[in-house]
Design an enzyme around this catalytic site. Sequence first.
Site, PDB file in Angstrom:
ATOM      1  N   LYS A  59       0.784  -1.237   0.000  1.00 40.37           N
ATOM      2  CA  LYS A  59       0.000   0.000   0.000  1.00 40.37           C
ATOM      3  C   LYS A  59       0.818   1.290   0.000  1.00 40.37           C
ATOM      4  O   LYS A  59       0.336   2.330  -0.444  1.00 40.37           O
ATOM      5  CB  LYS A  59      -0.967  -0.015   1.183  1.00 40.37           C
ATOM      6  CG  LYS A  59      -1.867  -1.227   1.123  1.00 40.37           C
ATOM      7  CD  LYS A  59      -3.306  -0.996   1.299  1.00 40.37           C
ATOM      8  CE  LYS A  59      -3.962   0.038   0.533  1.00 40.37           C
ATOM      9  NZ  LYS A  59      -5.403  -0.049   0.475  1.00 40.37           N
ATOM     10  N   ASP A 106      -7.838   0.844   7.749  1.00 39.60           N
ATOM     11  CA  ASP A 106      -8.052  -0.402   8.488  1.00 39.60           C
ATOM     12  C   ASP A 106      -6.697  -1.069   8.694  1.00 39.60           C
ATOM     13  O   ASP A 106      -6.599  -2.240   8.991  1.00 39.60           O
ATOM     14  CB  ASP A 106      -9.063  -1.317   7.788  1.00 39.60           C
ATOM     15  CG  ASP A 106      -8.768  -1.489   6.320  1.00 39.60           C
ATOM     16  OD1 ASP A 106      -7.641  -1.169   5.903  1.00 39.60           O
ATOM     17  OD2 ASP A 106      -9.664  -1.952   5.589  1.00 39.60           O
TER      18      ASP A 106
HETATM   19  C1  LIG Z   1      -2.885  -5.647   2.325  1.00 37.87           C
HETATM   20  C2  LIG Z   1      -4.073  -5.181   1.599  1.00 37.87           C
HETATM   21  N1  LIG Z   1      -4.460  -5.838   0.501  1.00 37.87           N
HETATM   22  C3  LIG Z   1      -5.529  -5.469  -0.194  1.00 37.87           C
HETATM   23  C4  LIG Z   1      -6.291  -4.387   0.189  1.00 37.87           C
HETATM   24  C5  LIG Z   1      -7.476  -4.006  -0.610  1.00 37.87           C
HETATM   25  O1  LIG Z   1      -7.222  -2.873  -1.361  1.00 37.87           O
HETATM   26  P1  LIG Z   1      -8.444  -1.900  -1.753  1.00 37.87           P
HETATM   27  O2  LIG Z   1      -8.984  -1.368  -0.464  1.00 37.87           O
HETATM   28  O3  LIG Z   1      -7.828  -0.892  -2.610  1.00 37.87           O
HETATM   29  O4  LIG Z   1      -9.432  -2.756  -2.458  1.00 37.87           O
HETATM   30  C6  LIG Z   1      -5.925  -3.670   1.334  1.00 37.87           C
HETATM   31  C7  LIG Z   1      -6.696  -2.509   1.761  1.00 37.87           C
HETATM   32  O5  LIG Z   1      -6.414  -1.849   2.724  1.00 37.87           O
HETATM   33  C8  LIG Z   1      -4.801  -4.078   2.064  1.00 37.87           C
HETATM   34  O6  LIG Z   1      -4.416  -3.451   3.171  1.00 37.87           O
END
Ligand SMILES: Cc1ncc(COP(=O)(O)O)c(C=O)c1O
Length: 384
Positions: A59, A106
């Site tokens: 992220k 989150d």
């Molecule tokens: C580690 C991880 N993978 C996937 C996601 C999902 O991404 P998105 O919220 O852009 O769908 C998040 C979202 O916070 C995440 O922290």
Amino acid sequence: MGTLDGQELPDRSPLRFHKRLPGYEETPLVSAPGLADALGVGKVLVKDESSRLGLPAFKVLGASWAVYRALEERLPEGAFEDWETVEELKEKLESLRPLDLVAATDGNHGRALARVARLLGLGAKIFVPEGMAAARREAIAGEGAEVIVVEGTYDEAVERSAAEEDERGLVVSDMSWPGYERIPSWVIEGYSTMLWEIDDELERRKEASPDLVVVQIGVGAFAAAVTRHFRGPHTSRRPKLLGVEPADAACLLRSVEEGRIVSVPGPHHSIMAGLNCGRPSLVAWPIVSRAIDVLVAMDDEPAHEAVRLMAASSVVSGETGAAGLGGLLWLLRGVSSGDQREQQEEARRALGVNRESRVLLFNCEGATDPDAFRRLVGGGRASS
Ligand SMILES: Cc1ncc(COP(=O)(O)O)c(C=O)c1O
């Protein structure tokens, strides 16, 4: 850059930017024959984001690029034209201080934003839902951020954070809502770095592009980046796309069924913590709602099995990181009954998976809960 649904088409500017950040390294693209056997497909590649710029998830790619572009806008034109090191970049921000970078999270986005703030000598104010695990909260505070606990869900934390935008507060959210669209679209652009890296690595190995790409979904920004890269008008590649969401936070699936953005009220309790989001992002929606071939709303159990299987292929993941594999396993095995079995059969047909298929998965997060990881796989290394 041209535009796609009002957004700029993917180019390599984010990659060039990330390469100038301290600690930049291309993350591994792991070939996992054990996972190919388990799924009954020809090849499985895992883009392993368990360590990215010193953090246990991808992220920071989106957070850093969005901050960069948003700061550029607050400065006179051309201010960011010449810099090589982060120290040089930091000096250019003097006239903006004091400034806090602000977001709700989150977990990973907030921690990443706090890291970027520290790197640039700025403050960070991160709003978190009350249900967030203490270890996640501490990791954000450990980056030097002020952590504010909001009574309610992630979506309520997003609302609270949005009120902080002013001269001394720059809201950099991966979630988007009416009137707040440009910064989240830069977050999506930032994620393209890992996709260019995949292309470059396949090119070096003289390997073909995948036939099926599996992506985890929270608010859909990550999925939007993947969709733009593999399915935009600029490319002739047409891999099938599978999106995986937790069953009790399947906001994209529900919205697609309704034909418009809807919320799935919380609290959301999935162990796939990064995916516990109740409403799709406004800027991600037009990109992902039309292009994703199949969406799976998955219980936690397949994610546990997926963590174990990933570990057996030397990929260290938590439940969020392994969720893509979990969703695909659940679909391909077809162990359900009644209505669910029919849905699985239809999905398998739509994806056209066979023994020759080349599948791309993302380990989007490492094992951020070391105790849970050890319980699941019995020892081994975890991310922090
Ligand atoms: C580690 C991880 N993978 C996937 C996601 C999902 O991404 P998105 O919220 O852009 O769908 C998040 C979202 O916070 C995440 O922290």
